[in-house]
Enzyme design. Structure first.
Site, short mmCIF file in Angstrom:
data_model
loop_
_atom_site.label_atom_id
_atom_site.label_comp_id
_atom_site.label_asym_id
_atom_site.label_seq_id
_atom_site.Cartn_x
_atom_site.Cartn_y
_atom_site.Cartn_z
N ARG A 49 0.92 -0.98 -0.13
CA ARG A 49 -0.10 0.15 -0.09
C ARG A 49 0.85 1.25 0.10
NH1 ARG A 49 -5.27 1.40 3.57
NH2 ARG A 49 -6.17 0.13 1.89
N HIS B 222 -7.37 0.95 -6.28
CA HIS B 222 -7.58 0.11 -5.07
C HIS B 222 -8.30 -1.16 -5.77
CE1 HIS B 222 -7.65 -1.12 -1.06
NE2 HIS B 222 -8.81 -0.24 -0.70
N GLN C 33 -10.08 -3.63 -3.23
CA GLN C 33 -11.54 -3.27 -2.67
C GLN C 33 -12.72 -3.38 -3.87
OE1 GLN C 33 -12.17 -1.45 0.30
NE2 GLN C 33 -14.31 -1.95 -0.35
N ASP D 271 -17.08 7.69 -0.62
CA ASP D 271 -15.84 7.38 -0.24
C ASP D 271 -15.40 8.75 0.70
OD1 ASP D 271 -13.03 6.68 0.69
OD2 ASP D 271 -12.28 6.78 -1.42
N CYS E 157 -16.06 2.01 1.09
CA CYS E 157 -14.98 1.00 1.21
C CYS E 157 -14.52 1.18 2.68
CB CYS E 157 -13.78 1.50 0.35
SG CYS E 157 -13.32 3.09 0.61
N ARG F 101 -13.44 -8.16 1.57
CA ARG F 101 -11.95 -8.12 1.39
C ARG F 101 -11.31 -9.33 1.81
NH1 ARG F 101 -10.02 -3.12 1.48
NH2 ARG F 101 -8.11 -4.13 0.92
N1 NVA Z 1 -9.77 7.10 -1.28
C1 NVA Z 1 -9.32 6.51 0.06
C2 NVA Z 1 -9.74 5.05 0.13
C3 NVA Z 1 -9.38 4.42 1.60
C4 NVA Z 1 -9.51 2.94 1.61
C5 NVA Z 1 -7.99 6.95 0.36
O1 NVA Z 1 -7.34 6.59 -0.51
O2 NVA Z 1 -7.76 7.35 1.60
N1 CP Z 2 -11.14 0.00 2.70
C1 CP Z 2 -9.80 -0.05 3.05
O1 CP Z 2 -8.94 -0.24 2.22
O2 CP Z 2 -9.74 0.24 4.21
P1 CP Z 2 -8.16 0.35 5.16
O3 CP Z 2 -7.68 1.55 4.54
O4 CP Z 2 -8.66 0.31 6.53
O5 CP Z 2 -7.44 -0.65 4.89
#
Ligand code: NVA
Ligand code: CP
Length: 308
Positions: free
Chosen positions: A103, A130, A133, A221, A259, A287
């Site tokens: 990540r 992502h 997801q 989101d 998400c 997930r």
């Molecule tokens: N768009 C959000 C998704 C989190 C799972 C982010 O990148 O923070």
């Molecule tokens: N939806 C998601 O990826 O959650 P986290 O940021 O908690 O991993």
């Protein structure tokens, strides 16, 4: 070539269908799969340049349920945080582990990891996409409503990583996408083009209520993504809050997805996220199952989950 899971657009519809069908079978037969320990002796390294709850726990638990093991590297506790290149990190980790989940921030960091790793690399979120997801989300949508072919989802909020992966999924699963985002927060053109070239209708609709009309699925989101905090963003996004008016404008049987994590009272009201149309915790659970299928696709190609 390692079996990287980098983006939805790198797969055709049949490959994604197979991964999702396996995810459903692995979910249905979870005890039998755990007893088989199909990934015994395999180690997954999990790199986090950003925080996580769902991704961290679901990959960790999923790998263990498949008989494998995990180790977690945070930027602050490894040499990634002191500037060792992604390329060198990829080459070193490939000598120790069987797969790398990452990540991170810029998408290029993911691509560099994949270029230099000699083991599979899995995208667990970048600034741009992502994909894990979205596999869980399509799985959840199908579980509740059957085939998503010909259906419409309406996206609210920021047009970034999660929306981009939905746009890549749209033509491969046959759904259309309405996009209700404030000016300045449109998705990148290439993801819209990817959806359209595959045959999905994509409409940018600035009027939030109009964008919900005919929708089978409403998705939002956080207004401010990790690492992208910007002043004044909340006022810009306020007209795009998913509230009961938006849900009423959609089809009667429309689902609501997020998400997570959610900022309740910002992008979604409590009434919607806790309401009868919300499936956010099913998404979170899926997930786990979707990623177990991805891990099997990467590490044990040809594996057939028990059918029960
Ligand atoms: N768009 C959000 C998704 C989190 C799972 C982010 O990148 O923070
Ligand atoms: N939806 C998601 O990826 O959650 P986290 O940021 O908690 O991993």
């Amino acid at each position: 070539m390692p079996r990287h899971f980098l983006d939805i657009a790198r797969f055709d519809a049949d490959e994604l269908r197979a991964i999702l069908d396996d995810a459903k079978a692995i979910k249905a037969a979870r005890e039998a799969v755990a007893a088989e320990k199909p990934l015994a002796g395999k180690m997954l390294a999990m790199i986090f340049d950003k925080p996580s709850t769902r991704t961290r726990v679901s990959f960790d638990v999923g790998m263990r349920q498949l008989g494998g093991e995990t180790l977690i590297l945070d930027s602050s506790g490894s040499q990634i945080g002191t500037g060792e290149t992604i390329a060198d990190t990829a080459r070193v980790l490939s000598r120790y582990v069987d797969a790398i989940m990452i990540r991170t921030t810029e998408h290029d960091r993911l691509l560099e990891m994949a270029e230099y790793a000699t083991v599979p690399v899995i995208n667990a979120l970048t600034d741009d996409t992502h994909p894990c997801q979205i596999l869980a989300d399509v799985m959840t949508w199908e579980e509740h409503r059957g085939s998503v072919k010909g259906k419409t989802m309406s996206w609210y909020g920021d047009g970034n990583n999660v929306l981009h992966s939905f746009l890549e999924a749209a033509p491969r699963f046959g759904f259309d996408v309405n996009i209700a985002v404030p000016e300045g927060h449109d998705p990148q053109d290439r993801y819209v083009a990817e959806a359209q070239s595959g045959g999905s209708a994509v409409q940018l609709i600035r009027d939030a209520a109009a964008a919900a009309q005919g929708a089978d699925l409403i998705v939002t989101d956080k207004w401010v993504s990790m690492g992208q905090e910007k002043a004044g963003g909340h006022n810009t996004f306020a007209p795009y809050q998913v509230n009961e008016q938006i849900m009423k404008a959609a089809k009667d049987d429309a689902l609501f997805m997020h998400c997570l994590p959610a900022k309740r009272g910002e992008e979604v009201t409590d009434a919607v996220i806790d309401g009868p149309q919300s499936v956010v915790f099913d998404e979170a659970e899926n997930r786990l199952h979707a990623q177990k299928s991805i891990l099997m696709w990467s590490l044990a190609p040809g594996y057939k989950p028990p059918q029960i």
